[in-house]
Enzyme design. Structure first.
Site, PDB file in Angstrom:
ATOM      1  N   PRO A 132      63.182  47.519  32.078  1.00 33.32           N
ATOM      2  CA  PRO A 132      65.251  48.185  32.297  1.00 33.32           C
ATOM      3  C   PRO A 132      66.072  46.773  32.781  1.00 33.32           C
ATOM      4  CG  PRO A 132      62.827  47.385  34.662  1.00 33.32           C
ATOM      5  CD  PRO A 132      62.680  47.195  33.776  1.00 33.32           C
ATOM      6  N   GLU A 159      56.352  43.199  38.924  1.00 35.15           N
ATOM      7  CA  GLU A 159      57.428  42.576  38.918  1.00 35.15           C
ATOM      8  C   GLU A 159      58.516  42.037  37.145  1.00 35.15           C
ATOM      9  OE1 GLU A 159      59.309  43.889  41.194  1.00 35.15           O
ATOM     10  OE2 GLU A 159      57.246  44.492  41.644  1.00 35.15           O
ATOM     11  N   ARG A 201      59.827  55.911  11.843  1.00 39.07           N
ATOM     12  CA  ARG A 201      60.158  57.074  11.814  1.00 39.07           C
ATOM     13  C   ARG A 201      60.833  56.596  10.323  1.00 39.07           C
ATOM     14  NH1 ARG A 201      64.449  59.442  13.406  1.00 39.07           N
ATOM     15  NH2 ARG A 201      64.133  61.310  12.548  1.00 39.07           N
ATOM     16  N   ASP A 216      70.349  62.864  11.708  1.00 40.94           N
ATOM     17  CA  ASP A 216      70.073  62.709  12.663  1.00 40.94           C
ATOM     18  C   ASP A 216      70.846  62.123  13.984  1.00 40.94           C
ATOM     19  OD1 ASP A 216      67.611  62.475  11.557  1.00 40.94           O
ATOM     20  OD2 ASP A 216      67.525  60.272  11.947  1.00 40.94           O
TER      21      ASP A 216
HETATM   22  N1  ADE Z   1      59.746  48.706  32.221  1.00 36.39           N
HETATM   23  C1  ADE Z   1      59.704  49.487  33.067  1.00 36.39           C
HETATM   24  N2  ADE Z   1      61.367  50.204  33.563  1.00 36.39           N
HETATM   25  C2  ADE Z   1      61.845  50.307  31.597  1.00 36.39           C
HETATM   26  C3  ADE Z   1      62.789  50.760  31.163  1.00 36.39           C
HETATM   27  N3  ADE Z   1      63.825  51.642  32.275  1.00 36.39           N
HETATM   28  N4  ADE Z   1      62.619  50.742  29.755  1.00 36.39           N
HETATM   29  C4  ADE Z   1      61.903  49.736  29.156  1.00 36.39           C
HETATM   30  N5  ADE Z   1      61.129  49.197  29.626  1.00 36.39           N
HETATM   31  C5  ADE Z   1      60.898  49.634  30.749  1.00 36.39           C
END
Ligand code: ADE
Length: 304
Positions: A132, A159, A201, A216
């Protein structure tokens, strides 16, 4: 030639990656367009408990994945040595004939710039780290990675992974930390499935006869408009008349307008980016002016 790619995934949950064997990706494996190796990170754990994580320096909740486990794992996966050499490649879920991939280096290579700004070929595998905390994963990145010869995914849990692992991995990989969106998953495995599908793809030959991805969503920076098939009237809802008119120019304009309308309604920042990039013409702007009063996009099918 038909593109070919090898994907390797390092994870503590190899079974999570089983869906890679199905549907589109399974077919690409069967047809020799794709090879997939899944590696269990614990094969590189060195203590009796097979530990892969430890408490974070500086305190705080959760556990951080250990560099002494990830480092050797990524070294071996880059070189296909040690446990990574022995790991079997995923078979497609359906019966098939395995065809060998070329071992040579005829796949497209990323062109980067060296210190002097001169272009140079970078044939290091791409190391993709879903997190994230990464930059957003986009169709543009999918397009870039679709011509790479090798993609390696590192799935973090807990974490995250000790940051030094990626600083060190730069010697062998082009490292890319990417996020699927502003939400937190338990680990990177599901993100790998998403990214792998978006990339594979786009490899030439994978989608069969489909010549291009020009229509797309995102390919032109806008969302795709609605689609309809037979019957022409369903539950009293009638397909927009223009689509059955046979007038291709009108159909193209209508589709572009729908695309603008839908994008303005749910992702206005994408329309702004297109405007800023000079990608909107006079007709597009006229459409957008008309839409200003009716920003909510709804299905244009009519009740009869
Ligand atoms: N791992 C944990 N959350 C994630 C996210 N939002 N995007 C990519 N990998 C992740």
């Amino acid at each position: 030639m038909i593109g070919a790619m090898r994907i390797d995934v390092v994870t503590i949950f190899p079974e999570y990656l089983d869906p890679l064997r199905h549907a589109l990706l399974g077919r690409a494996i069967e047809r020799g367009i794709l090879e997939v190796g899944v590696h269990n990170l614990r094969d590189w754990a060195y203590d009796v408990h097979k530990a892969v994580d430890d408490t974070p320096f500086g305190g705080g909740p959760g556990m951080v994945m250990k560099p002494e486990v990830w480092g050797p794992a990524l070294d071996d996966v880059a070189a296909l040595t040690g446990p990574a050499a022995a790991d079997t490649l995923l078979d497609s879920a359906s019966p098939h004939v395995r065809s060998g991939l070329r071992a040579g280096k005829d796949a497209a290579q990323e062109t980067t710039q060296d210190a002097a700004g001169e272009p140079q070929d970078d044939d290091r595998p791409v190391l993709i780290v879903p997190t994230p905390a990464g930059r957003p994963f986009t169709q543009e990145l999918a397009q870039q990675w679709a011509s790479a010869e090798r993609l390696v995914f590192a799935c973090g849990r807990y974490e995250g992974i000790d940051q030094r692992v990626f600083t060190d991995a730069e010697q062998r990989y082009r490292v890319e930390e990417v996020s699927l969106g502003d939400y937190v998953l338990i680990g990177g495995e599901v993100a790998v499935l998403v990214i792998a599908e978006a990339v594979v793809r786009l490899i030439p030959g994978v989608l069969g006869n489909r010549a291009s991805h020009e229509e797309d969503s995102f390919q032109d920076g806008l969302l795709e408009g609605p689609s309809y098939t037979k019957p022409r009237v369903w539950r009293a809802l009638e397909v927009p008349e223009v689509l059955t008119s046979g007038n291709h120019a009108k159909v193209d304009r209508w589709r572009r307008d729908q695309s603008l309308h839908r994008t303005l309604s749910v992702r206005p920042e994408l329309v702004e980016a297109q405007e800023a990039a000079g990608q909107l013409d006079k007709k597009d702007r006229a459409t957008l002016r008309d839409l200003d009063k009716a920003v909510t996009w709804t299905d244009p099918a009519q009740k009869r």
